[in-house]
Design a protein around this motif. Structure first.
Motif, PDB file in Angstrom:
ATOM      1  N   LEU A  83       0.817  -1.211   0.000  1.00 54.98           N
ATOM      2  CA  LEU A  83       0.000   0.000   0.000  1.00 54.98           C
ATOM      3  C   LEU A  83       0.852   1.263   0.000  1.00 54.98           C
ATOM      4  O   LEU A  83       0.321   2.360  -0.143  1.00 54.98           O
ATOM      5  N   LYS A 109      -1.014  -3.118  13.160  1.00 49.72           N
ATOM      6  CA  LYS A 109      -1.867  -3.953  12.315  1.00 49.72           C
ATOM      7  C   LYS A 109      -3.316  -3.587  12.607  1.00 49.72           C
ATOM      8  O   LYS A 109      -3.654  -3.169  13.718  1.00 49.72           O
ATOM      9  N   SER A 112      -8.735  -4.730   7.512  1.00 52.22           N
ATOM     10  CA  SER A 112      -9.100  -3.939   6.343  1.00 52.22           C
ATOM     11  C   SER A 112     -10.567  -3.526   6.446  1.00 52.22           C
ATOM     12  O   SER A 112     -11.402  -4.297   6.921  1.00 52.22           O
ATOM     13  N   VAL A 119      -4.288  -4.921   7.277  1.00 49.75           N
ATOM     14  CA  VAL A 119      -3.260  -3.942   6.921  1.00 49.75           C
ATOM     15  C   VAL A 119      -2.182  -4.021   7.994  1.00 49.75           C
ATOM     16  O   VAL A 119      -2.475  -3.908   9.190  1.00 49.75           O
ATOM     17  N   THR A 121       1.822  -2.740   9.232  1.00 47.95           N
ATOM     18  CA  THR A 121       2.841  -1.699   9.080  1.00 47.95           C
ATOM     19  C   THR A 121       4.154  -2.221   9.637  1.00 47.95           C
ATOM     20  O   THR A 121       4.185  -2.802  10.732  1.00 47.95           O
ATOM     21  N   VAL A 140       3.697  -0.236   4.408  1.00 50.63           N
ATOM     22  CA  VAL A 140       2.336  -0.657   4.730  1.00 50.63           C
ATOM     23  C   VAL A 140       1.877  -1.654   3.666  1.00 50.63           C
ATOM     24  O   VAL A 140       2.032  -1.400   2.468  1.00 50.63           O
ATOM     25  N   SER A 141       1.339  -2.788   4.109  1.00 49.68           N
ATOM     26  CA  SER A 141       0.930  -3.852   3.186  1.00 49.68           C
ATOM     27  C   SER A 141      -0.455  -4.375   3.539  1.00 49.68           C
ATOM     28  O   SER A 141      -0.888  -4.304   4.687  1.00 49.68           O
ATOM     29  N   LEU A 142      -1.085  -4.954   2.535  1.00 50.10           N
ATOM     30  CA  LEU A 142      -2.360  -5.644   2.707  1.00 50.10           C
ATOM     31  C   LEU A 142      -2.076  -7.134   2.578  1.00 50.10           C
ATOM     32  O   LEU A 142      -1.498  -7.576   1.578  1.00 50.10           O
TER      33      LEU A 142
END
Length: 147
Positions: A83, A109, A112, A119, A121, A140-142
């Motif tokens: 993200l 965390k 979503s 999500v 971090t 930041v990731s999904l």
């Protein structure tokens, strides 16, 4: 190992293998990105600018951080999307022969709001062997949830 959202523990840390920056790494990044600034291609120019030789692009270092993290295979089956990167700082230049590795820590965390995923971090550092930073950033990731 593949971490799903439920597996992520805020405060958990991971360390990658090391990578030695080569002249070919820098040249390949110049070619791929079309950024052939003399700081990355002309040793005399880079030395005149106060560096120990040609320097690697900061964005190469950022991309290398992601590649080294990927080698940990933390999200092999759970990654959905990056993200973005926040608070990126190019702290110290990297030159040919520098050895670097990545250390990362989960810092947050949340679920979503739009899908059954989470999500996460990470604070991420590209470090030299003495642990001084070359780059610091937040990623930041999904990622997927378990069934």
């Amino acid at each position: 190992m593949s971490l799903y959202f439920e597996d992520v523990e805020v405060g958990a840390r991971f360390t990658t293998a090391s990578h030695v920056i080569t002249e070919a790494d820098i040249a390949d990044f110049c070619r791929l990105t079309r950024d052939r600034h003399p700081l990355h291609t002309d040793e005399a120019y880079a030395r005149q600018a106060g560096f120990d030789g040609i320097i690697a692009h900061g964005l190469y270092g950022l991309a290398l951080m992601e590649g080294l993290k990927t080698e940990l295979q933390l999200y092999e089956d759970s990654s959905i999307a990056s993200l973005g990167w926040n608070h990126v700082r190019f702290v110290h230049p990297m030159v040919v022969g520098d050895e670097v590795h990545v250390e990362m820590e989960f810092t947050a965390k949340r679920e979503s709001r739009t899908r059954p995923a989470g999500v996460i971090t990470e604070t991420v550092w590209l470090l030299f062997p003495d642990r001084s930073p070359g780059i610091s950033a937040e990623h930041v990731s999904l990622i997927r949830k378990r069934n």
